[in-house]
Design a protein around this motif. Structure first.
Motif, PDB file in Angstrom:
ATOM      1  N   VAL A  83      45.206  35.010  41.213  1.00 16.57           N
ATOM      2  CA  VAL A  83      44.520  34.934  39.925  1.00 16.57           C
ATOM      3  C   VAL A  83      44.574  33.484  39.427  1.00 16.57           C
ATOM      4  O   VAL A  83      45.500  32.738  39.768  1.00 16.57           O
ATOM      5  CB  VAL A  83      45.177  35.895  38.899  1.00 16.57           C
ATOM      6  N   ASP A 165      39.840  36.627  38.353  1.00 17.49           N
ATOM      7  CA  ASP A 165      40.543  37.375  39.393  1.00 17.49           C
ATOM      8  C   ASP A 165      40.253  36.816  40.784  1.00 17.49           C
ATOM      9  O   ASP A 165      39.494  35.849  40.941  1.00 17.49           O
ATOM     10  CB  ASP A 165      40.239  38.871  39.290  1.00 17.49           C
ATOM     11  N   PHE A 191      46.339  41.563  37.274  1.00 18.80           N
ATOM     12  CA  PHE A 191      45.433  40.981  38.265  1.00 18.80           C
ATOM     13  C   PHE A 191      46.144  40.671  39.580  1.00 18.80           C
ATOM     14  O   PHE A 191      45.524  40.143  40.507  1.00 18.80           O
ATOM     15  CB  PHE A 191      44.805  39.700  37.710  1.00 18.80           C
TER      16      PHE A 191
END
Length: 284
Positions: A83, A165, A191
């Protein structure tokens, strides 16, 4: 006598001309101010509409020159991390300065999985300014400057934070500072992980205060929507927080207040959750 009258007459004429010029300047300044306010309001409304739709969209690749002389791209960051946390700031911004130590704590904990990147777009900043700022504040995550490399990420205030993401999709947008490292951690950890699936996160930051700015701890707030029924109590700073992976409009009512404070009955605020931002709740 005639000479004195002439001098007095000339003085009055000069004074009148001066006053007329002042009036014209005041009117001109007023017109410019009104036009500026209108233009700024239109820009803010347009930018907010763009921000409302950015969550869930695919981010374009971008590049940012860093303080160490290198350049980083989004694709580079995603190649090595799960992420990316993109923070847009300015070196003169007080809330940014308050937020950065909290961000540093999370970076030290999750830097192997989460890439942190703080970028200034403010024309008053330079890479040299940011390098000095980074050193003086003891920050270790990458920081840089770009004037036009982040056009996709519309901002109306500093700081604004975006979470991207592993697929390059924007899953979170926060307008305003994070109040603590625990909130940043709770926002980014959904995430991460091998079992990650596409998600969105919303952070509802509430603050109860009087119109004079007095913070109100111990206030009980009810959060209600089609899928949410929560009761929160404000902390010593008059703050309360709610995090969810289901961003939606939530109505807020005041259940109780300490002391002699009073609040309106019924819904006192509604927050969409699409853009995570601070929601003030005023009491008397």
């Amino acid at each position: 006598m005639n000479t004195e009258k002439k001098k007095g007459g000339i003085g009055r004429i000069v004074l009148r001309v001066f006053l007329v010029l002042l009036l014209l300047l005041a009117v001109g300044a007023g017109v410019l101010y009104v036009r500026f306010r209108k233009a700024y309001k239109e820009y803010t409304e347009e930018a907010t509409q763009s921000m409302n739709t950015i969550v869930g969209k695919q981010s374009p690749d971008f590049s940012v020159p860093l303080t160490d002389g290198t350049t980083v791209t989004l694709s580079d960051l995603l190649a090595d991390h799960e992420v990316v946390v993109l923070n847009v700031f300015a070196t003169w911004c007080g809330p940014c300065e308050r937020e950065f130590p909290e961000m540093e704590k999370v970076y030290e904990e999750y830097g192997d999985k989460a890439a942190f990147l703080a970028v200034s777009r403010d024309p008053l900043d330079t890479l040299e300014d940011i390098a000095a700022y980074k050193e003086s504040h003891g920050l270790t995550f990458p920081m840089g400057y770009t004037a036009d490399g982040l056009d996709f990420f519309v901002t109306t205030s500093y700081p604004t934070t975006f979470v991207i993401d592993r697929n390059g999709v924007v899953g979170f947008c926060q307008m305003g500072y994070f109040a603590g490292s625990d909130l940043i951690e709770q926002v980014i950890t959904p995430f991460m992980g091998d079992d990650y699936e596409q998600t969105k996160v919303a952070l509802y930051s509430l603050i109860v205060l009087t119109k004079e700015g007095e913070l109100v701890p111990g206030a009980e707030l009810a959060l209600q929507s089609d899928s949410v029924e929560e009761v929160l109590t404000t902390n010593e700073n008059g703050e309360a927080f709610y995090i969810t992976q289901n961003p939606e409009a939530i109505d807020i009512t005041v259940l109780s207040l300490p002391g002699n404070y009073k609040a309106e009955e019924g819904t006192v605020a509604t927050t969409s959750g699409t853009i995570s931002t601070w929601t003030p709740i005023y009491v008397e």
